[in-house]
Design an enzyme around this catalytic site. Structure first.
Site, PDB file in Angstrom:
ATOM      1  N   ASP A 138     -14.719  54.623  79.148  1.00 41.41           N
ATOM      2  CA  ASP A 138     -15.950  54.837  78.393  1.00 41.41           C
ATOM      3  C   ASP A 138     -16.138  53.785  77.309  1.00 41.41           C
ATOM      4  O   ASP A 138     -17.249  53.555  76.822  1.00 41.41           O
ATOM      5  CB  ASP A 138     -15.996  56.244  77.783  1.00 41.41           C
ATOM      6  CG  ASP A 138     -14.794  56.573  76.897  1.00 41.41           C
ATOM      7  OD1 ASP A 138     -13.928  55.694  76.694  1.00 41.41           O
ATOM      8  OD2 ASP A 138     -14.729  57.709  76.404  1.00 41.41           O
ATOM      9  N   GLU A 139     -15.059  53.102  76.919  1.00 42.27           N
ATOM     10  CA  GLU A 139     -15.147  52.134  75.831  1.00 42.27           C
ATOM     11  C   GLU A 139     -15.997  50.914  76.167  1.00 42.27           C
ATOM     12  O   GLU A 139     -16.394  50.173  75.267  1.00 42.27           O
ATOM     13  CB  GLU A 139     -13.749  51.691  75.400  1.00 42.27           C
ATOM     14  CG  GLU A 139     -12.969  52.806  74.732  1.00 42.27           C
ATOM     15  CD  GLU A 139     -11.888  52.274  73.802  1.00 42.27           C
ATOM     16  OE1 GLU A 139     -12.128  51.261  73.137  1.00 42.27           O
ATOM     17  OE2 GLU A 139     -10.820  52.887  73.751  1.00 42.27           O
ATOM     18  N   TYR A 161      -9.646  45.014  74.372  1.00 42.08           N
ATOM     19  CA  TYR A 161      -9.325  45.881  75.509  1.00 42.08           C
ATOM     20  C   TYR A 161     -10.591  46.245  76.276  1.00 42.08           C
ATOM     21  O   TYR A 161     -10.671  46.045  77.499  1.00 42.08           O
ATOM     22  CB  TYR A 161      -8.616  47.152  75.041  1.00 42.08           C
ATOM     23  CG  TYR A 161      -8.685  48.278  76.046  1.00 42.08           C
ATOM     24  CD1 TYR A 161      -8.062  48.149  77.283  1.00 42.08           C
ATOM     25  CD2 TYR A 161      -9.375  49.454  75.763  1.00 42.08           C
ATOM     26  CE1 TYR A 161      -8.140  49.174  78.221  1.00 42.08           C
ATOM     27  CE2 TYR A 161      -9.437  50.478  76.689  1.00 42.08           C
ATOM     28  CZ  TYR A 161      -8.828  50.333  77.917  1.00 42.08           C
ATOM     29  OH  TYR A 161      -8.906  51.344  78.842  1.00 42.08           O
TER      30      TYR A 161
END
Length: 355
Positions: A138-139, A161
């Site tokens: 979801d990031e 990331y």
């Protein structure tokens, strides 16, 4: 017929799971091995610091399970793997995932998450596998205070990331756009439960408290996360394997949301058996925030719901099981105590990943 040829014919499907000794993937591997005895489940893992074969002891001797130690970033090895193992389906979990570390080791994250995925999807395409599932996060959407993300929302990653996962998505999706290679991308909420290396917020807070140490919270602690129990996300991946459509992206989300401060307080109450506000505050330390810390990642998951999946495990049930597991299994990893140590004081934030 040779023994090797006979073995290849002994299974209806041959599934490769990368990163299968890690957190989520180990749960998926165990479930696949137990539910599909006619499938060979091949677990490829390089056994990095956050992996543990103890996560797989329950199925390690099963006839339809095979472990191979190896690195997705080695093209010759990966090409040979597909040639010799005759892979039908790939579930690609292997990745560097610790957000805090990604600020200091951005090139390593890019190498593993982007280059490694490129090596893997290229080999899978050349081997004509029938489905390639890429496990994203979801990031990639970036933080939001009010917007709910669906699969068509733009990607706005705010840390190395998340940026590496978004870039890897682009590589995977390009194989669908260019070759109609059957890829599927998933983006899930924060997953918690047994098997998670205690650098992430829930197992870290649990482990600290069980050792009579304080929870360290980045910044205000008002950041919110959606937490999904491990068995629920396993069911989501099994659903995607069976029902997921090629070229599609699926959000695997939950409406259950909690701030990091509230999370710490609930864990303190459960582990320290106290409801006193002053006693709860005693077990919390607030430290300097990391460079970026997204407010929240609310996702719409109607596409997954249309496939028949919904989360089932209530928070109280899931967190109780998780606390009990870490009480007995904290030492499943080598040098696990390092996960509870802060970064050196020259660095601006603590080694706590709320993802």
């Amino acid at each position: 017929m040779s023994g090797a040829a006979g073995l290849l014919l002994a299974f209806d499907k041959r599934l490769l799971v990368t990163g299968g000794a890690g957190f989520i993937a180990s749960h998926v591997v165990v479930s696949l091995v137990e539910k599909y005895p006619n499938y060979l489940i091949i677990n490829l893992d390089k056994l990095d610091y956050c992996a543990s074969l103890k996560n797989l002891e329950a199925i390690s001797q099963k006839h339809n399970y095979k472990f191979i130690q190896g690195d997705i970033c080695e093209p010759h090895f990966i090409k040979q793997l597909f040639e010799t193992e005759k892979i039908d389906i790939v579930l690609h979990f292997a990745a560097q995932t610790h957000v805090d570390l990604s600020f200091w080791h951005a090139l390593e994250f890019k190498y593993v998450n982007v280059y490694g995925t490129h090596v893997l999807v290229t080999a899978a395409y050349e081997a004509s596998v029938e489905k390639f599932v890429y496990v994203s996060t979801d990031e990639v959407y970036g933080g939001s205070s009010d917007e709910e993300f669906d699969e068509s929302s733009p990607k706005r990653p705010t840390n190395p990331y998340a940026s590496s996962k978004a870039a890897a998505e682009c590589f995977v999706q390009s194989y669908w756009e260019r070759y109609q290679f059957p890829v599927v991308i998933t983006r899930s909420s924060n997953v918690y439960g047994p098997h998670q290396y205690p650098e992430k917020v829930i197992p870290k807070f649990i482990s600290l408290l069980q050792q009579n140490r304080k929870c360290c919270i980045h910044g205000s602690g008002l950041q919110k996360r959606n937490f999904l129990y491990a068995t629920d996300v396993v069911e989501a991946f099994l659903t995607v394997l069976k029902e997921g459509k090629p070229g599609e992206i699926y959000n695997i989300g939950t409406n259950f949301e909690m701030s990091i401060t509230q999370l710490a307080k609930e864990l303190i109450q459960l582990i320290k058996k106290t409801s006193s506000e002053s006693e709860v505050e005693h077990w919390v330390d607030y430290v300097k925030d990391r460079p970026t810390n997204d407010i929240r990642y609310p996702m719409k998951s109607e596409k997954m719901h249309s496939l028949g999946w919904r989360p089932k495990v209530p928070w109280k049930e899931g967190i109780k099981k998780t606390i009990e597991w870490y009480r007995e299994n904290f030492h499943n990893w080598k040098n696990v105590e390092k996960a509870l140590e802060p970064f050196p004081v020259t660095q601006p934030f603590m080694h706590i990943d709320i993802s």
